[in-house]
Design a protein around this motif. Sequence first.
Motif, short mmCIF file in Angstrom:
data_model
loop_
_atom_site.label_atom_id
_atom_site.label_comp_id
_atom_site.label_asym_id
_atom_site.label_seq_id
_atom_site.Cartn_x
_atom_site.Cartn_y
_atom_site.Cartn_z
N UNK A 106 121.67 30.63 -3.95
CA UNK A 106 121.14 29.93 -2.77
C UNK A 106 119.68 30.27 -2.46
N UNK A 134 116.69 27.61 -2.30
CA UNK A 134 115.93 27.36 -1.07
C UNK A 134 114.44 27.40 -1.37
N UNK A 192 131.16 31.13 10.75
CA UNK A 192 131.65 31.90 9.61
C UNK A 192 131.10 31.44 8.28
N UNK A 193 130.55 30.22 8.22
CA UNK A 193 129.97 29.79 6.95
C UNK A 193 128.49 29.43 7.17
N UNK A 211 110.86 42.22 1.58
CA UNK A 211 112.17 42.64 2.05
C UNK A 211 112.19 43.08 3.49
N UNK A 217 111.79 42.52 7.43
CA UNK A 217 112.02 41.31 8.22
C UNK A 217 111.05 41.22 9.38
N UNK A 243 116.01 51.97 9.83
CA UNK A 243 115.02 50.99 9.37
C UNK A 243 115.69 49.94 8.48
N UNK A 254 115.40 46.41 10.01
CA UNK A 254 114.14 45.81 9.60
C UNK A 254 114.15 45.26 8.20
N UNK A 255 115.21 45.52 7.43
CA UNK A 255 115.14 45.15 6.03
C UNK A 255 116.19 44.11 5.66
N UNK A 256 115.84 43.26 4.71
CA UNK A 256 116.75 42.21 4.28
C UNK A 256 118.07 42.78 3.77
N UNK A 257 118.01 43.90 3.05
CA UNK A 257 119.25 44.47 2.52
C UNK A 257 120.20 44.85 3.66
N UNK A 289 120.20 43.59 6.64
CA UNK A 289 120.65 42.34 7.26
C UNK A 289 121.81 41.77 6.45
N UNK A 348 124.98 43.75 7.14
CA UNK A 348 125.61 43.39 8.41
C UNK A 348 126.26 42.01 8.31
N UNK A 349 125.54 41.10 7.67
CA UNK A 349 126.03 39.73 7.55
C UNK A 349 127.34 39.69 6.77
N UNK A 386 130.11 40.78 9.00
CA UNK A 386 130.41 39.86 10.09
C UNK A 386 131.04 38.57 9.59
N UNK A 387 130.50 38.03 8.52
CA UNK A 387 130.96 36.73 8.04
C UNK A 387 130.67 36.63 6.55
N UNK A 414 129.37 33.31 5.25
CA UNK A 414 127.99 33.05 5.66
C UNK A 414 127.04 33.90 4.81
N UNK A 429 127.47 34.80 1.68
CA UNK A 429 127.30 34.13 0.38
C UNK A 429 126.35 32.96 0.52
N UNK A 430 126.52 32.24 1.62
CA UNK A 430 125.66 31.08 1.88
C UNK A 430 124.21 31.53 2.01
N UNK A 431 124.01 32.71 2.61
CA UNK A 431 122.64 33.22 2.76
C UNK A 431 122.08 33.70 1.43
N UNK A 432 122.95 33.85 0.43
CA UNK A 432 122.46 34.27 -0.88
C UNK A 432 122.79 35.69 -1.26
#
Lengths: 505, 360
Positions: A323, A327, A340-341, A367, A369, B218, B222-225, B227, B230-231, B234-235, B238, B240-243
């Motif tokens: 993905x 993108x 959830x998705x 990396x 944010x 940090x 602050x970092x994509x990893x 994030x 956490x993602x 949580x979901x 989502x 997988x959808x985020x990549x």
Amino acid sequence: MTVPLLSLQGLTKAYPGVVANDTVTFDIGEGEVHALLGENGAGKSTLVKMIYGLVKPDSGQMLLRGQPYAPPEPRAARADGIAMVFQHFSLFDALNVAENIALGMENPPPMKDLATRIREVSEAYGLPLDPYRTVGDLSAGERQRVEIIRCLLQDPKLLIMDEPTSVLTPQEVEILFQTLQKLRSEGTSILYISHKLEEIRTLCDHATILRLGKNVGECTPAETSARDMAELMVGSTLHTPERSGREFGSAAMDVSGLSVPSPSAFGTALKNVHLTVRKGEVLGIGGVAGNGQDELLSVLSGETVTEADAVKLNGEAIGQLGPVARRRLGVLAAPEERLGHAAAPDMSLTENAMLTGSVRQNLETNGFLNWGAAKEFAETVIKSFDVRTPGPENAARSLSGGNLQKFVIGREVLQDPDVLVVNQPTWGVDAAAAADIRQSLLDLAAKGAAVICISQDLDELMEISDSFAALNEGRLSAPRPAAGLTVDEIGLMLGGAHGMEVAHD
Amino acid sequence: MISLEKRPQPSRAWSLATPLVAVLATMVFGGLLFAMLGKPPVEAIRTIFWDPLFGEFAFYYRPQLLVKGAPLVLIAIGLSLGFKAGIWNIGAEGQYIIGAIVGASVGLAFYPYEAWYIFPLMVMGGALGGWAWAMIPAVLKVRFGTNEILVSLMLVYVAEQLLASASLRFLKNPEGFGFPGSRNLQDYPSAFNADLIAGSGMHWGVVAALIAVIFAYVLLNRHMLGFHIRLTGEAPRAARFAGVNPSRLILLCLGMSGALAGLAGLFEVSGPAGQISIDFNAGYGFTAIIVAFLGRLHPIGIMLAGGLMALTYIGGDIAQSNLGLPSAAIQVFQGMLLFFLLALDLLTNYRVTLRKSEVA
């Protein structure tokens, strides 16, 4: 005048911060098909929940055949002859039809007797159903029959149906309507909730329109135009999305010979899918739920990777890219399941903006944010798509379905995609917002993006698509120009009499 | 009738308050427990929570707090990364042991040669050992879909056997008069993880724990990893959808928690413990799971929770010797803490409402 079957008098129910129903009054006569119309959030669900005993009114009363009626729980409502078919089915995939029905009964008879009764009732009402089939193998239309038959076994006086046709093909709708008319002729009243106005015009005797919890009007649907009803519902004049004559460019996305095995036991395998969508074109993909829509989206978005050559963007093989890489190349997607998705329920809108926006909106460097920029992006989406929320720091799950949908679609549209794939873009969104979302997809196409819109709402597809294809059991029909397609032709493309065969012994 | 109502979004106030309320509830019910055992409850609670910090012998106990707290924090930080992503490494105890064995082996391989680089090499060895031990459940999960909870837990017992083997055979002190256990690293200056300030309890493990807290903070904020971690928790869809690549995340999270647990083992064996012995492991790897949750999987929270846990350990020891409380009672007390925390955790996402019973 005869006593109505159910009389609602001044029903009011308030939740913290919102009055869901404000002194709603109307009658449902014996043997009447009564439509309850209204946008999302108009208070239809709260109202039927009160009738079904799931919610207590704050004030007002209900009379059932002139007697006070206040069901403390659904069981009492059922005992009084009120049954409900919910929009979302509560069935267990792994059990068969009879077992599922037995689970919902107070005192289920022996399985053999129950199966016989299911067969009798299903045949009497023209809803063929084999009691021993596993629910996981049934189409959405057949699942709905399970729910309807579950209600009919209780011999109801009033049947409440919440958006029953949203998952059906035109042919299945036809069959459902015949069933409902038969029920009416036997004296059963039906409270029919929908926002599909043409359906209501053909089926219903009487309509009550709710807006913001208030009864704003009643009409006889057969004598009122759909547009008038819609404007009563919305409370303002509606604008229809406009399509300008567009020139199509070269092929933007090209899928050829794509086959993907089913990801789970009850998923759908994609079989030899071919599709091409050109720059500036909106390709509508219709189909009944569960025919491979989710799987197709995940192949196009990169969640499922395939052989490189199976998916091409401007001639470049991208099938093997995930993905994030897609993108970067301009291929964006908005999945159907919002919570959830497409979005993480417990995360804030800012975090959800980061979820897909990080690549194209430059929300990260090496990396790390940039939350400030993510918040700005979230605010932009909220503003341009009129998302109703106090601010981007709120959790996604605190938004209503329609508002979150606007956020999810807006998040992708505003990233200026070259190819946008959306699944059910206006599911559960009110008419005005749905029009805005469709308009934004058309605007995107007008700017030269290719749009693939997967939807179960045929009216929507007809409104925005340039070409139309249908998914049936993981196979995609050859796309045809949308202009000039008739409902019957579409129905046949969707699988025609799919799932309509009479149950065999 | 009492009923639970889901909050539209998690309550920030409750998520901060639950650890405090849980500690208070533990004090109350722990006090009741001690009273029922016939011990003075107030004194017992004071002995556990007050004496180690401000009592007569606090000068001795305070350094102990750092010594006990550091490995807990170090391990818990690593675990929390995985837990946040729904990756359950229950076997930190094993990674801790292997980190200690590998790190000590590196040091002892140089014995009695003295050089500045020996200790850094041992640190690397410790991290690598813990990482490698955690890679076993990680690779098995990614390749064959095994359950990392079971595999990592079972490997704890394997690690304990290796520990016994190390202290009885391959790391056994040749000058140890036949007693099990390795040479004492405290007597080997190049390998000794001494207090940075004598008598403060502040050894390199404490420094590493602090760095880990900052690093995790940090990373998660602050970092994509972070994030993505956490993602995923949580979901997952989502994510997988985020990549997010789930396999990569499993390898990373288990790897990081293993490496940190290995580091904790190394700092312990080269410092406070001094040598590899059969009973070298003291359950830090398991207690760290409690610490991670007590700290709400938040780096700062874990740092505080590690301190609190160390306090109940030390206070519990004092209560055992001074008041004659049975050690089982102390363990129940610590169990209560986790129990109350998890129970009260519900209040973050749910609201308790008192509804008048609705009778028609």
